[in-house]
Motif scaffolding. Structure first.
Motif, PDB file in Angstrom:
ATOM      1  N   ARG A 118       7.780   9.598   3.182  1.00  0.00           N
ATOM      2  CA  ARG A 118       7.861  10.715   2.239  1.00  0.00           C
ATOM      3  C   ARG A 118       6.717  10.580   1.232  1.00  0.00           C
ATOM      4  O   ARG A 118       6.304   9.471   0.881  1.00  0.00           O
ATOM      5  CB  ARG A 118       9.176  10.681   1.465  1.00  0.00           C
ATOM      6  CG  ARG A 118      10.412  10.963   2.298  1.00  0.00           C
ATOM      7  CD  ARG A 118      11.642  10.805   1.426  1.00  0.00           C
ATOM      8  NE  ARG A 118      12.863  10.669   2.198  1.00  0.00           N
ATOM      9  CZ  ARG A 118      13.675  11.678   2.494  1.00  0.00           C
ATOM     10  NH1 ARG A 118      13.374  12.910   2.100  1.00  0.00           N
ATOM     11  NH2 ARG A 118      14.764  11.467   3.178  1.00  0.00           N
ATOM     12  N   SER A 119       6.268  11.690   0.716  1.00  0.00           N
ATOM     13  CA  SER A 119       5.158  11.625  -0.245  1.00  0.00           C
ATOM     14  C   SER A 119       5.696  11.478  -1.667  1.00  0.00           C
ATOM     15  O   SER A 119       6.828  11.873  -1.967  1.00  0.00           O
ATOM     16  CB  SER A 119       4.289  12.878  -0.122  1.00  0.00           C
ATOM     17  OG  SER A 119       5.088  14.018  -0.349  1.00  0.00           O
ATOM     18  N   GLY A 120       4.873  10.895  -2.496  1.00  0.00           N
ATOM     19  CA  GLY A 120       5.190  10.802  -3.932  1.00  0.00           C
ATOM     20  C   GLY A 120       6.233   9.762  -4.293  1.00  0.00           C
ATOM     21  O   GLY A 120       6.751   9.765  -5.409  1.00  0.00           O
ATOM     22  N   LEU A 121       6.533   8.859  -3.387  1.00  0.00           N
ATOM     23  CA  LEU A 121       7.551   7.839  -3.688  1.00  0.00           C
ATOM     24  C   LEU A 121       6.991   6.767  -4.623  1.00  0.00           C
ATOM     25  O   LEU A 121       5.819   6.403  -4.533  1.00  0.00           O
ATOM     26  CB  LEU A 121       8.017   7.162  -2.396  1.00  0.00           C
ATOM     27  CG  LEU A 121       8.833   8.009  -1.424  1.00  0.00           C
ATOM     28  CD1 LEU A 121       9.049   7.239  -0.122  1.00  0.00           C
ATOM     29  CD2 LEU A 121      10.179   8.376  -2.038  1.00  0.00           C
ATOM     30  N   ARG A 122       7.836   6.299  -5.516  1.00  0.00           N
ATOM     31  CA  ARG A 122       7.420   5.245  -6.441  1.00  0.00           C
ATOM     32  C   ARG A 122       8.505   4.161  -6.495  1.00  0.00           C
ATOM     33  O   ARG A 122       9.687   4.442  -6.389  1.00  0.00           O
ATOM     34  CB  ARG A 122       7.187   5.802  -7.845  1.00  0.00           C
ATOM     35  CG  ARG A 122       6.073   6.811  -7.887  1.00  0.00           C
ATOM     36  CD  ARG A 122       5.360   6.850  -9.234  1.00  0.00           C
ATOM     37  NE  ARG A 122       4.075   7.551  -9.100  1.00  0.00           N
ATOM     38  CZ  ARG A 122       2.909   6.948  -8.919  1.00  0.00           C
ATOM     39  NH1 ARG A 122       2.861   5.628  -8.858  1.00  0.00           N
ATOM     40  NH2 ARG A 122       1.790   7.644  -8.806  1.00  0.00           N
ATOM     41  N   TYR A 123       8.048   2.925  -6.650  1.00  0.00           N
ATOM     42  CA  TYR A 123       8.981   1.814  -6.844  1.00  0.00           C
ATOM     43  C   TYR A 123       9.562   1.877  -8.253  1.00  0.00           C
ATOM     44  O   TYR A 123       9.048   2.594  -9.109  1.00  0.00           O
ATOM     45  CB  TYR A 123       8.263   0.468  -6.632  1.00  0.00           C
ATOM     46  CG  TYR A 123       7.891   0.200  -5.194  1.00  0.00           C
ATOM     47  CD1 TYR A 123       8.871  -0.079  -4.244  1.00  0.00           C
ATOM     48  CD2 TYR A 123       6.567   0.224  -4.781  1.00  0.00           C
ATOM     49  CE1 TYR A 123       8.523  -0.335  -2.917  1.00  0.00           C
ATOM     50  CE2 TYR A 123       6.212  -0.017  -3.458  1.00  0.00           C
ATOM     51  CZ  TYR A 123       7.204  -0.300  -2.532  1.00  0.00           C
ATOM     52  OH  TYR A 123       6.863  -0.547  -1.227  1.00  0.00           O
ATOM     53  N   SER A 124      10.556   1.055  -8.464  1.00  0.00           N
ATOM     54  CA  SER A 124      11.216   1.075  -9.776  1.00  0.00           C
ATOM     55  C   SER A 124      10.290   0.614 -10.905  1.00  0.00           C
ATOM     56  O   SER A 124      10.556   0.881 -12.071  1.00  0.00           O
ATOM     57  CB  SER A 124      12.474   0.197  -9.742  1.00  0.00           C
ATOM     58  OG  SER A 124      12.126  -1.104  -9.356  1.00  0.00           O
ATOM     59  N   ASP A 125       9.191  -0.083 -10.553  1.00  0.00           N
ATOM     60  CA  ASP A 125       8.231  -0.468 -11.602  1.00  0.00           C
ATOM     61  C   ASP A 125       7.146   0.580 -11.797  1.00  0.00           C
ATOM     62  O   ASP A 125       6.210   0.381 -12.555  1.00  0.00           O
ATOM     63  CB  ASP A 125       7.593  -1.823 -11.268  1.00  0.00           C
ATOM     64  CG  ASP A 125       6.723  -1.774 -10.019  1.00  0.00           C
ATOM     65  OD1 ASP A 125       6.730  -0.729  -9.309  1.00  0.00           O
ATOM     66  OD2 ASP A 125       6.029  -2.767  -9.724  1.00  0.00           O
ATOM     67  N   GLY A 126       7.263   1.685 -11.087  1.00  0.00           N
ATOM     68  CA  GLY A 126       6.329   2.801 -11.263  1.00  0.00           C
ATOM     69  C   GLY A 126       5.181   2.803 -10.277  1.00  0.00           C
ATOM     70  O   GLY A 126       4.453   3.787 -10.185  1.00  0.00           O
ATOM     71  N   SER A 127       4.982   1.724  -9.517  1.00  0.00           N
ATOM     72  CA  SER A 127       3.862   1.694  -8.573  1.00  0.00           C
ATOM     73  C   SER A 127       4.156   2.572  -7.350  1.00  0.00           C
ATOM     74  O   SER A 127       5.321   2.802  -7.019  1.00  0.00           O
ATOM     75  CB  SER A 127       3.565   0.258  -8.140  1.00  0.00           C
ATOM     76  OG  SER A 127       4.711  -0.306  -7.543  1.00  0.00           O
ATOM     77  N   ALA A 128       3.073   3.045  -6.727  1.00  0.00           N
ATOM     78  CA  ALA A 128       3.230   3.977  -5.605  1.00  0.00           C
ATOM     79  C   ALA A 128       3.631   3.234  -4.334  1.00  0.00           C
ATOM     80  O   ALA A 128       3.217   2.100  -4.102  1.00  0.00           O
ATOM     81  CB  ALA A 128       1.924   4.717  -5.376  1.00  0.00           C
ATOM     82  N   VAL A 129       4.421   3.901  -3.512  1.00  0.00           N
ATOM     83  CA  VAL A 129       4.833   3.338  -2.224  1.00  0.00           C
ATOM     84  C   VAL A 129       3.794   3.721  -1.175  1.00  0.00           C
ATOM     85  O   VAL A 129       3.381   4.889  -1.108  1.00  0.00           O
ATOM     86  CB  VAL A 129       6.222   3.866  -1.824  1.00  0.00           C
ATOM     87  CG1 VAL A 129       6.643   3.304  -0.469  1.00  0.00           C
ATOM     88  CG2 VAL A 129       7.254   3.553  -2.883  1.00  0.00           C
ATOM     89  N   LYS A 130       3.363   2.741  -0.377  1.00  0.00           N
ATOM     90  CA  LYS A 130       2.366   3.010   0.660  1.00  0.00           C
ATOM     91  C   LYS A 130       2.964   2.716   2.035  1.00  0.00           C
ATOM     92  O   LYS A 130       3.879   1.879   2.163  1.00  0.00           O
ATOM     93  CB  LYS A 130       1.139   2.115   0.461  1.00  0.00           C
ATOM     94  CG  LYS A 130       0.390   2.358  -0.836  1.00  0.00           C
ATOM     95  CD  LYS A 130      -0.741   1.367  -0.993  1.00  0.00           C
ATOM     96  CE  LYS A 130      -0.212  -0.026  -1.204  1.00  0.00           C
ATOM     97  NZ  LYS A 130      -1.194  -1.047  -1.382  1.00  0.00           N
ATOM     98  N   ALA A 131       2.423   3.360   3.032  1.00  0.00           N
ATOM     99  CA  ALA A 131       2.916   3.162   4.413  1.00  0.00           C
ATOM    100  C   ALA A 131       2.749   1.714   4.844  1.00  0.00           C
ATOM    101  O   ALA A 131       3.596   1.145   5.555  1.00  0.00           O
ATOM    102  CB  ALA A 131       2.175   4.099   5.367  1.00  0.00           C
ATOM    103  N   SER A 132       1.660   1.081   4.382  1.00  0.00           N
ATOM    104  CA  SER A 132       1.403  -0.309   4.800  1.00  0.00           C
ATOM    105  C   SER A 132       2.429  -1.284   4.207  1.00  0.00           C
ATOM    106  O   SER A 132       2.522  -2.432   4.661  1.00  0.00           O
ATOM    107  CB  SER A 132      -0.015  -0.734   4.407  1.00  0.00           C
ATOM    108  OG  SER A 132      -0.188  -0.556   3.011  1.00  0.00           O
TER     109      SER A 132
END
Lengths: 558, 346
Positions: A118-132
């Motif tokens: 999914r696009s625009g996902l972020r971890y709880s610390d605010g960093s972006a989620v990447k496919a890798s």
């Protein structure tokens, strides 16, 4: 999931609300009640906000998604981390997209799975989620020699990755494109269970800079309705609501904070829950308190659920006297399921199926070929079978572990075997080394207690216990060395098919073959319990999930 | 456990030794032990508790008879059986796992445990195990302690140094802790030392462990006693007559150690029974399906409030047995040497 009473459930309570509604939390109040907090009513009437206190008998094995392999751990981890695929937060076990946009696109040969993040996902610390991050998560599972590693060994290059031992090396079977969010997974052979394997917490995405080490002290950020806070090893931790969590079809948490504390004494847990000092206790009430709890609180604060588990005695096909079919039949005929129900304090749904009732492929075997759950055992017939096999007086060691119920079950089987003409004695081993001991071929364990709680709701996750392909010298899960060609033919066909509905009948047939052939002695499925304080909304906010037990995200205060 | 006042030992032979005193007593028309027996007979409490102990032993010996009467065995499960109590059928174990309370009749006289086994039968068989292990372990303790204590006390020098330092190492560990550590490591795996091989789960394992653990508590006072005895005139006389060390130890010293051993023995048995119960409670002693008071207590704890008889009954037996042995042991001590202040301490 290797199970013991220590690895049963841990639940906690939360308050209900519509996702996104904010509420004020609070600390424990001065009069010692379990929790406080303002609550706000949501549109559906469930309250949101507040803090509750829950009790576990022991600290979860790990608070690291790559390593945890107990239900206590998974129950919390499921609220903190979301894999690409996950389960619907309901009482069924429907697989739905988690962080993936959609269900996987599976190639015709069943070996390639394509997913899109999914696009625009972020971890709880605010960093972006990447496919890798997915590949990194799987690398951690493999590199840390997690108990979950064998599930992912079917990915192309995974075994070589493990062998090389280089953490940063590539797994060629996983290709991730951070720009597009595309993830492609290639398997060495088709595996119908793989979509379920992707739902396991092991496959939860964590940032690519998460170290290759046990992160229990400082769990990595995840994408989920809660995050870990205030982790105190062996004492407790908090689950704090992530207000920014917003993933389509995934519910937000209702409670602000779920405080998890280790209270080793179950009797004290029960007393504290009765007195509303604890809002939810994960383990069943202490045996001597169970009768009163049932009588007083059933339907208001207490409920029992049948889990997807199976309890059985293994009989080693490679060792005398259980290499004889007559002897295995005799044991099946002589075991009294009514007696075993009592040994478990009534927290056992007796039956003769190997598959649990909540599992696809379950078809109740009725009548049971060797005696039903309510029938008296046919001891005379069993004795005749033992005589027929010519093994009267043969020595048998019945294995069990030192937890109360496995121990009692082993002692019971030993008595049964003595009654039918064998010369048996129980051997009780410490629970922490029990399964490795009986899973070591050098032990030559003849018979004993065994159980299994599902890792994921797929019949294959039960039948691997009797699959000859899983027989190995050490860490053998097929304790009885069951090797039945008819079963193998069914497994070969069914395990390769990703559409579980298509092969449900095959698994039902395998269940019948296993039971009719008296290859093991299945006797029931464990019931677990929910016991709340009177502050909890029992009626509207209790959702029992077949994999993760009580769903923390649904919990709410009155 | 220690000697409260090691310098004051039971002393029945100040100059002549037991043999000399026996001869003197015989000349006076009384046996050497007669005064002690007379003093013991005057101690009513010791006699009552001594009798109680022998009743317990008799009950233990009668275990098979009671089992026959109750139509069961100590390991027999009656989980789904129903019996008639006061004209009404009652389940031995209810569907929610609560066992029947004492029926005060032939079957399940003291109720059942959570496996539906007859508590009275298990209690009596448990008594056999506890007493057997307790007494056998105490005999082992006495044999080893006498051997080591006599060697150390008689030869002194480096023999004494080696033995005493070794015993002090053992002394550094609390008996229970040492017993549990050994029990946990040996109870299941068994013991293999050269030709000596004991299978895991054997009752010999807790017996040997208990026997060895308590050696130090008896060997030290015996060494002290031998150090004192070896300087006595009757030992000098024996030596002057050409007696060798072995002969002196067997003929002169051992008879004079009898009173010390007799004083300690009942107390050793009591402590051995307690340690056996503790080991079994922790799973490192008697292994299932053999009953033991310790395992019965452990099994009963989980049902403390719904089936209190499971803990009360074996607990009471343990208290009675240990109390009987201690009071009787004190009586024996008072009888053999009223001046001695020997006691066992943990």
């Amino acid at each position: 999931m290797p199970s013991s009473l220590r690895a049963l459930l841990c639940l906690s309570c939360a308050c209900a609300a519509m996702g996104g509604l904010a509420a004020c939390g609070g600390e424990d109040d001065s009069d010692g009640s379990a929790a406080t907090g303002w609550t706000a009513a949501s549109d559906d009437g469930a309250n949101s906000g507040g803090t509750i206190k829950t009790a576990y008998t022991s600290f979860p094995d790990y608070l690291d998604p790559a390593l945890s392999y107990t239900q206590e751990g998974w129950q919390s981890l499921w609220t903190v981390y979301t894999p690409l695929l996950t389960f619907k937060h309901s009482e069924g076990a429907t697989v739905v997209p988690g962080l993936a946009e959609d269900m996987p696109d599976i190639s015709a040969d069943g070996r390639t799975y394509k997913l899109k993040l999914r696009s625009g996902l972020r971890y709880s610390d605010g960093s972006a989620v990447k496919a890798s991050d997915f590949e990194h998560a799987i690398k951690r599972v493999l590199n840390l020699e997690s108990g979950g590693a064998p599930h992912y060994a079917g990915i192309v290059g995974a075994e070589q990755y493990i062998k090389d031992g280089r953490a940063r090396a590539d797994i060629p079977g996983i290709v991730a494109n951070d720009a597009t969010g595309d993830i492609t997974i290639r398997l060495t052979k088709p595996d119908g269970r793989f979509p379920y394997i992707l739902t396991m917490v092991f496959a939860s995405l964590v940032p690519s800079n998460t170290p290759f080490q046990n992160m229990t002290k400082e769990p990595p950020p995840g994408v989920g309705p809660y995050k870990f806070d205030n982790v105190r090893i062996n004492r407790g931790y908090d689950l704090v609501r992530v207000r920014e969590f917003d993933v389509a079809d995934q519910p937000a948490g209702r409670l602000d904070t779920i405080k998890v504390e280790v209270v080793k004494n179950r009797r004290r847990q029960t007393q504290d829950t009765i007195r509303n000092k604890i809002d939810y206790m994960s383990d069943p009430p202490a045996p001597d308190q169970l009768r009163d709890i049932r009588a007083q609180y059933t339907g208001e604060r207490y409920k029992e659920f049948v889990t997807n588990s199976t309890y059985y005695y293994f009989l080693n096909h490679d060792v005398v006297p259980f290499n004889s079919p007559e002897v295995r039949q005799a044991v099946n005929v002589a075991v009294d399921k009514r007696a075993l129900a009592r040994l478990f304090g009534g927290l056992l749904e007796t039956g003769c199926n190997f598959l649990p009732p909540g599992m696809k492929g379950y078809e109740k075997i009725d009548p049971c070929p060797w005696g039903g759950p309510t029938a008296a055992p046919d001891v005379e017939r069993a004795r005749a079978l033992i005589r027929q096999a010519g093994v009267e007086g043969d020595s048998v060691t019945v294995f069990g572990n030192d937890e109360p119920e496995p121990r009692a079950a082993a002692e019971y089987l030993s008595d049964v075997l003595n009654e039918i003409g064998l010369k048996a004695k129980p051997r009780i081993i410490e629970a922490s080394v029990y399964f490795t001991t009986i899973g070591n071929q050098k032990t030559k364990a003849q018979a004993g207690f065994a159980n299994w709680f599902q890792d994921f709701p797929h019949p294959g996750n039960f039948f691997f216990l009797v699959d000859s392909e899983t027989i190995q010298p050490t860490n053998n899960a097929n304790f009885g060395n069951v090797n039945v060609p008819e079963l193998q033919a069914i497994f070969e066909k069914a395990n390769a098919n990703a559409d579980i509905d298509e092969v449900a009948d095959d698994y039902a047939k395998a269940d019948r073959v296993l039971v009719d052939g008296a290859h093991v002695v299945p006797y029931g499925h464990r019931k677990l319990t929910v016991f709340y304080s009177n502050r909890m909304n029992f009626e509207d906010c209790t959702v029992w999930h077949p994999v993760y037990a009580l769903d923390f995200t649904k919990l709410c205060l009155k | 456990m220690s000697i409260a006042d090691p310098s004051v030992q039971p002393d029945l032979s100040p100059v002549l030794g037991d043999r000399g005193r026996a001869e003197a007593a015989a000349a006076a028309g009384i046996g050497a032990w007669a005064p002690a027996v007379r003093r013991l007979r005057r101690n009513k409490a010791a006699l009552i508790f001594g009798a109680l102990f022998f009743v317990l032993v008799a009950l233990a010996l009668a275990a098979p008879l009671w089992a026959q009467l109750a139509d069961t065995t100590p390991a027999r499960n009656h989980l789904s059986d129903t019996i008639v109590v006061d004209g009404r059928p009652e389940q031995v174990v209810t569907l929610d796992g609560v066992p029947i309370s004492p029926t005060w009749q032939r079957k399940f006289f003291l109720g059942a445990d959570s496996n539906g086994r007859d508590v009275a039968v298990r209690l009596l068989y448990g008594a056999r195990n506890s007493l057997l292990i307790g007494i056998t372990a105490s005999i082992i303790t006495v044999l080893l302690a006498v051997l080591l204590g006599t060697l150390a006390g008689y030869f002194r020098g480096w023999t004494d140094a080696i033995i005493s330092r070794s015993l002090e190492v053992m002394w550094a560990f609390p008996a229970l802790l040492l017993g549990v550590a050994l029990g946990v490591s040996l109870a299941l795996g068994g013991l293999r030392i050269g030709p000596l091989e004991i299978e895991g789960g054997s009752k010999w394992i807790p017996t040997l462990i208990i026997g060895v653990v308590y050696v130090v508590y008896l060997a030290r006072p015996i060494r002290g006693r031998v150090l004192s005895l070896r300087e006595k005139e009757f030992v000098e006389a024996a030596r002057a007559q050409g007696a060798g060390p072995l002969r002196i130890m067997f003929s002169e010293l051992l008879p004079n150690l009898a009173s010390t051993i007799l004083v300690f023995f009942p107390l050793l048995v009591a402590n051995a029974i307690l340690l056996e119960a503790a080991l079994s409670f922790l799973g490192a002693g008697v292994q299932p399906p053999e009953p033991s008071w310790g395992t019965m207590l452990a099994e009963g704890v989980v049902l403390l409030s719904t089936a209190p008889h499971l803990t009360i009954v074996p607990g009471l037996m343990l208290v009675l047995t240990v109390l009987a042995l201690n009071v009787f042991g004190d009586g024996v001590r008072d009888a053999l040497d009223p001046r001695a202040k020997v006691r066992l301490e943990h």
